[in-house]
Design a protein around this motif. Structure first.
Motif, PDB file in Angstrom:
ATOM      1  N   GLU A 137      32.607   4.629  32.995  1.00  0.00           N
ATOM      2  CA  GLU A 137      31.343   4.920  33.660  1.00  0.00           C
ATOM      3  C   GLU A 137      31.350   6.316  34.294  1.00  0.00           C
ATOM      4  N   ASP A 138      32.533   6.693  34.820  1.00  0.00           N
ATOM      5  CA  ASP A 138      32.662   8.025  35.429  1.00  0.00           C
ATOM      6  C   ASP A 138      32.467   9.106  34.367  1.00  0.00           C
ATOM      7  N   LEU A 139      33.063   8.873  33.199  1.00  0.00           N
ATOM      8  CA  LEU A 139      32.967   9.877  32.133  1.00  0.00           C
ATOM      9  C   LEU A 139      31.546   9.941  31.590  1.00  0.00           C
ATOM     10  N   ARG A 140      30.906   8.784  31.519  1.00  0.00           N
ATOM     11  CA  ARG A 140      29.502   8.784  31.062  1.00  0.00           C
ATOM     12  C   ARG A 140      28.636   9.578  32.024  1.00  0.00           C
ATOM     13  N   SER A 141      28.860   9.362  33.308  1.00  0.00           N
ATOM     14  CA  SER A 141      28.010  10.020  34.299  1.00  0.00           C
ATOM     15  C   SER A 141      28.231  11.532  34.277  1.00  0.00           C
ATOM     16  N   ALA A 142      29.474  11.957  34.087  1.00  0.00           N
ATOM     17  CA  ALA A 142      29.736  13.406  33.994  1.00  0.00           C
ATOM     18  C   ALA A 142      29.161  13.971  32.699  1.00  0.00           C
ATOM     19  N   VAL A 151      25.492  14.843  32.678  1.00  0.00           N
ATOM     20  CA  VAL A 151      25.158  16.098  33.350  1.00  0.00           C
ATOM     21  C   VAL A 151      25.474  17.299  32.451  1.00  0.00           C
ATOM     22  N   VAL A 152      26.598  17.174  31.740  1.00  0.00           N
ATOM     23  CA  VAL A 152      27.125  18.294  30.949  1.00  0.00           C
ATOM     24  C   VAL A 152      26.367  18.510  29.644  1.00  0.00           C
ATOM     25  N   LYS A 153      25.827  17.447  29.112  1.00  0.00           N
ATOM     26  CA  LYS A 153      25.279  17.453  27.756  1.00  0.00           C
ATOM     27  C   LYS A 153      24.364  18.645  27.464  1.00  0.00           C
ATOM     28  N   GLY A 154      24.730  19.399  26.415  1.00  0.00           N
ATOM     29  CA  GLY A 154      23.902  20.532  25.984  1.00  0.00           C
ATOM     30  C   GLY A 154      24.048  21.776  26.844  1.00  0.00           C
ATOM     31  N   ARG A 155      25.002  21.770  27.786  1.00  0.00           N
ATOM     32  CA  ARG A 155      25.179  22.944  28.652  1.00  0.00           C
ATOM     33  C   ARG A 155      26.577  23.519  28.462  1.00  0.00           C
ATOM     34  N   GLU A 186      31.954   6.771  21.858  1.00  0.00           N
ATOM     35  CA  GLU A 186      30.591   7.067  22.326  1.00  0.00           C
ATOM     36  C   GLU A 186      30.237   8.547  22.150  1.00  0.00           C
ATOM     37  N   GLY A 187      31.189   9.340  21.682  1.00  0.00           N
ATOM     38  CA  GLY A 187      30.927  10.764  21.463  1.00  0.00           C
ATOM     39  C   GLY A 187      30.985  11.608  22.725  1.00  0.00           C
ATOM     40  N   LEU A 188      31.521  11.047  23.796  1.00  0.00           N
ATOM     41  CA  LEU A 188      31.574  11.810  25.053  1.00  0.00           C
ATOM     42  C   LEU A 188      32.530  12.987  24.942  1.00  0.00           C
ATOM     43  N   ASP A 189      33.609  12.792  24.184  1.00  0.00           N
ATOM     44  CA  ASP A 189      34.581  13.881  24.025  1.00  0.00           C
ATOM     45  C   ASP A 189      33.904  15.125  23.452  1.00  0.00           C
ATOM     46  N   ARG A 190      33.004  14.927  22.475  1.00  0.00           N
ATOM     47  CA  ARG A 190      32.299  16.059  21.855  1.00  0.00           C
ATOM     48  C   ARG A 190      31.427  16.774  22.886  1.00  0.00           C
ATOM     49  N   ILE A 191      30.756  15.984  23.691  1.00  0.00           N
ATOM     50  CA  ILE A 191      29.884  16.594  24.710  1.00  0.00           C
ATOM     51  C   ILE A 191      30.704  17.496  25.631  1.00  0.00           C
ATOM     52  N   ARG A 231      43.235  24.762  46.494  1.00  0.00           N
ATOM     53  CA  ARG A 231      42.158  24.345  47.404  1.00  0.00           C
ATOM     54  C   ARG A 231      41.292  23.300  46.713  1.00  0.00           C
ATOM     55  N   THR A 232      41.318  22.114  47.244  1.00  0.00           N
ATOM     56  CA  THR A 232      40.650  20.980  46.611  1.00  0.00           C
ATOM     57  C   THR A 232      39.362  20.597  47.335  1.00  0.00           C
ATOM     58  N   HIS A 233      38.303  20.405  46.567  1.00  0.00           N
ATOM     59  CA  HIS A 233      37.059  19.840  47.119  1.00  0.00           C
ATOM     60  C   HIS A 233      36.798  18.525  46.396  1.00  0.00           C
ATOM     61  N   LEU A 234      36.754  17.439  47.127  1.00  0.00           N
ATOM     62  CA  LEU A 234      36.541  16.134  46.511  1.00  0.00           C
ATOM     63  C   LEU A 234      35.052  15.872  46.302  1.00  0.00           C
ATOM     64  N   VAL A 235      34.718  15.409  45.114  1.00  0.00           N
ATOM     65  CA  VAL A 235      33.323  15.125  44.764  1.00  0.00           C
ATOM     66  C   VAL A 235      33.272  13.989  43.742  1.00  0.00           C
ATOM     67  N   SER A 236      32.083  13.546  43.427  1.00  0.00           N
ATOM     68  CA  SER A 236      31.872  12.531  42.392  1.00  0.00           C
ATOM     69  C   SER A 236      31.970  13.189  41.009  1.00  0.00           C
ATOM     70  N   PRO A 237      32.121  12.388  39.945  1.00  0.00           N
ATOM     71  CA  PRO A 237      32.166  12.966  38.595  1.00  0.00           C
ATOM     72  C   PRO A 237      30.898  13.763  38.250  1.00  0.00           C
ATOM     73  N   ALA A 238      29.744  13.263  38.628  1.00  0.00           N
ATOM     74  CA  ALA A 238      28.503  13.978  38.314  1.00  0.00           C
ATOM     75  C   ALA A 238      28.453  15.308  39.060  1.00  0.00           C
ATOM     76  N   MET A 239      28.891  15.305  40.298  1.00  0.00           N
ATOM     77  CA  MET A 239      28.897  16.545  41.087  1.00  0.00           C
ATOM     78  C   MET A 239      29.926  17.534  40.548  1.00  0.00           C
ATOM     79  N   ALA A 240      31.076  17.016  40.089  1.00  0.00           N
ATOM     80  CA  ALA A 240      32.096  17.904  39.508  1.00  0.00           C
ATOM     81  C   ALA A 240      31.556  18.531  38.226  1.00  0.00           C
ATOM     82  N   ALA A 241      30.877  17.722  37.425  1.00  0.00           N
ATOM     83  CA  ALA A 241      30.304  18.211  36.173  1.00  0.00           C
ATOM     84  C   ALA A 241      29.250  19.283  36.459  1.00  0.00           C
TER      85      ALA A 241
END
Lengths: 471, 213
Positions: free
Chosen positions: A357-362, A365-369, A394-399, A446-456
């Protein structure tokens, strides 16, 4: 008398209790990895002892394993000391046995807190321990799950029990609907921001309320995973339909008539309506925004639309010094807007946020960018071989690859940088992991913690950005 | 387990809250499969000016002269004075192993993280919780009096100045106290209940057979 979920889990595992409350607590599931187990197996050997129930052990190598070069086999672990540790686990598994062992390079290998649940080896009502503080993750299944030290690993191997005392009951209620773009990670960070990194010390935290009930199992795991960052060894969520739906048909889940028997029992794994909690905290879900940590402790966190704090506004001297020291380490000035913080690296992975689910959410956000030019490395490290395979299906690796991300092999990776994946001194990273301590992801990193979507989103923009804005 | 009874030792203060176990012993040293040898890398990132890796000759590395453990006045220290939430983060027992290996036998703080606190007892390192004001006073003493020592008495559950002018009492769990005073092997103690464990296990297997598949 009305009982909390923790009371029920505790009571159903007490083998023996002394007058002062010191108890022997039975352990159902013992997760083992290469870093915190060698000394325990060694101790067992030295004392001429054998595991009490090897069938309770589920093991994997995850901390030291590389995320590239798997075609080289064990030689892919360049560091001889790390390699010896991984081989020591292989040897201990051969000698002492386990219910199942997913060694380095196995199709089902992965982060111990990802593989337990995905294989149905973590089941409601269990006590789950592991020589790893993020064992709290498994509480998402209505388990009593917490980290232990290596001496306790040895103790559990030898006796199937822990010597322990009951913790306090604490409940964190998150009520109402979560805003779009706000994830379990943001909820976890918002809770830690509110109660602090010692806010749950001495407690088992139950996460409850309508916002928690609406979370998927992946989301609940993310939340319980971070309970330890709030100081609580154990976090947990009551069992419901979401829990049993997730577990149905997993390799080690009960099947046939035992499934119905199990589901009937699991339905009792919730706090009674009038159960008493020694501490209670309530958050309004609607008010939670995407979170970004700015400092060197997970409690140093603000919503993405705010600024880095000014130590001059802090009255408490110890806290003020902590802020000042963190700002120096992080290379940040007071009152800097979070959205003005530019990044060098982006890490999507870890036992907190590396599930499908984390990878899907990231990926959404990333798709096509494309990853921004100032970001030197953006990497995705799936939590396990199964997560990786699912994502690829699901093709997420390609994205990710098309956008300029590196798509790696599973493991703990840059969450703690025990393998080759790390930050260089001064590098700034948006990370979906759990700890922003000094040096955690590499000396001077220097680490900033965020959600997968925010990291993406940060990878694409090159700086932090509110993922809800479409940026 | 190593015994702890009474200790008269030099005190070294680290004036910083929320010290995590990643700081106490950085991850690169966790690759060892031994319980000993972590002392030279205790607080590695703060203690040395270069990047440390396992196998380095630590005696030849550049030290950070500002770091408290590198100051001559704290040579031979056995009592670690800390601020609140000491030992937070990772469950690595390598943290108490490193403190012990360095020579510490006792840590005094206003509060500890749970897992670290438990790990200390397993290794004969006594964690003592004192009130914040008491810890403040001890920090003041350390800064003011080079060579400041304390006497920690587990039997009496007390921390006192060597001249006996001040004495603080601390709480300790009776089982942990007994184990530490006598240096008991907890596994052997638990195995005295082997019949109870077997009976419990058999009943559980009967009731929840899927947990034992």
């Amino acid at each position: 008398m009305a009982q909390t979920l923790y009371d029920k889990l505790w009571n159903s595992h007490v083998v023996h209790v002394d007058a002062d409350g010191t108890a022997l607590l039975y352990v159902d599931r013992h997760l083992v990895h290469e870093v915190t187990s060698p000394q325990a197996y060694d101790g067992l050997k030295l004392a001429g002892r054998k595991p009490w129930r090897a069938g309770s052990v589920v093991a994997t190598a995850d901390h030291n394993t590389p995320t590239t070069g798997w075609e080289q086999g064990i030689d892919g672990i360049r560091d001889p000391i790390a390699r010896l540790q991984v081989e020591t686990l292989d040897k201990n598994m051969r000698e002492f046995g386990a219910k199942v062992y997913f060694p380095f390079l196995d199709r089902r290998q992965g982060i111990v807190h990802v593989i337990g649940p995905e294989n149905g080896a973590t089941l409601p009502g269990m006590t789950v321990v592991c020589g790893d503080s993020h064992t709290s993750t498994h509480g998402a299944f209505g388990c009593l799950a917490h980290g232990i030290g290596t001496s306790e690993v040895e103790h559990v191997l030898a006796t199937q029990c822990l010597i322990t005392k009951k913790m306090k009951n604490m409940r964190v209620l998150v009520e109402g609907p979560l805003a779009r773009g706000v994830t379990a990670k943001d909820v976890a960070l918002a809770i830690i921001g509110r109660i602090g990194t010692a806010g749950g010390t001495g407690c088992a935290i139950e996460f409850a309320g309508s916002a928690i009930r609406s979370l998927s199992m992946e989301g609940r795991m993310t939340l319980c995973n971070m309970a330890i960052e709030a100081g609580a060894r154990a976090g947990m969520v009551a069992v419901d339909e979401t829990t049993s739906q997730y577990l149905r048909g997993r390799p080690f889940s009960p099947a046939g008539p035992e499934w119905d028997q199990a589901v009937a029992y699991w339905s009792m794994l919730r706090s009674d309506p009038d159960a008493k909690f020694e501490r209670e905290v309530t958050l309004e879900a609607r008010a939670i925004k995407p979170q970004v940590t700015w400092g060197t402790s997970p409690e140093m966190v603000v919503p993405v639309d705010e600024t880095v704090p000014d130590p001059d506004n802090e009255k408490d001297a110890v806290k003020r010094e902590g802020i000042e020291r963190a700002l120096v380490y992080m290379g940040l000035k007071p009152r800097t807007r979070i959205s003005d913080i530019r990044l060098d690296k982006v890490f999507i992975g870890s036992c907190t946020n590396s599930r499908i689910e984390d990878l899907r959410s990231a990926a959404a956000v990333v798709k096509g960018r494309r990853v921004a030019r100032n970001v030197r490395l953006a990497m995705v490290v799936p939590g396990s071989g199964l997560v990786k395979a699912q994502a690829e299906q699901e093709g997420l690796d390609r994205i990710f690859i098309d956008a300029g991300f590196e798509w790696r092999e599973p493991g703990c990776s840059m969450c703690l940088a025990m393998n080759a994946d790390r930050l260089e001194p001064g590098e700034r990273c948006a990370s979906t992991s759990n700890r922003n301590f000094e040096g955690r992801q590499g000396d001077g990193g220097r680490t900033h913690l965020v959600s997968p979507a925010m990291a993406a989103a940060a990878a694409i923009a090159g700086h932090f950005v509110d993922v809800r804005s479409g940026f | 387990m190593q015994k702890f009874t009474r200790l008269d030792g030099l005190v070294a203060p680290l004036d910083r809250a929320n010290v995590d176990t990643d700081a106490i012993i950085p991850k690169q040293f966790l690759k060892s499969i031994k319980r000993t040898g972590f002392g030279p890398n205790l607080f590695d990132a703060w203690r040395y000016l270069d990047h440390g890796e396992p196998g380095m000759d630590n005696a030849r590395r550049p030290i950070n002269p500002d770091f408290f453990l590198n100051q001559a006045r704290y040579k031979g220290t056995e009592i670690f004075l800390a601020r609140k939430n000491f030992g937070c983060g990772s469950s690595r027992e390598h943290a108490p192993w490193a403190l012990i290996d360095y020579g510490f036998r006792c840590v005094i703080a206003p509060s500890f993280a749970d897992i670290f606190f438990g790990n200390c007892y397993k290794n004969g390192l006594l964690p003592v919780v004192l009130a914040e004001a008491e810890v403040d006073a001890l920090f003041y003493d350390c800064a003011s009096f080079p060579g400041f020592r304390l006497v920690v008495d587990l039997e009496q559950q007390s921390v006192s100045t060597t001249d006996g002018s001040r004495r603080y009492r601390f709480e300790v769990d009776p089982f942990r106290k007994h184990s530490l005073l006598n240096g008991l092997d907890e596994i052997a103690l638990t195995l005295q209940h082997a019949d109870e464990i077997r009976a419990f296990e058999a009943a559980r297997r009967e009731q929840f057979p899927w947990l034992f598949r």
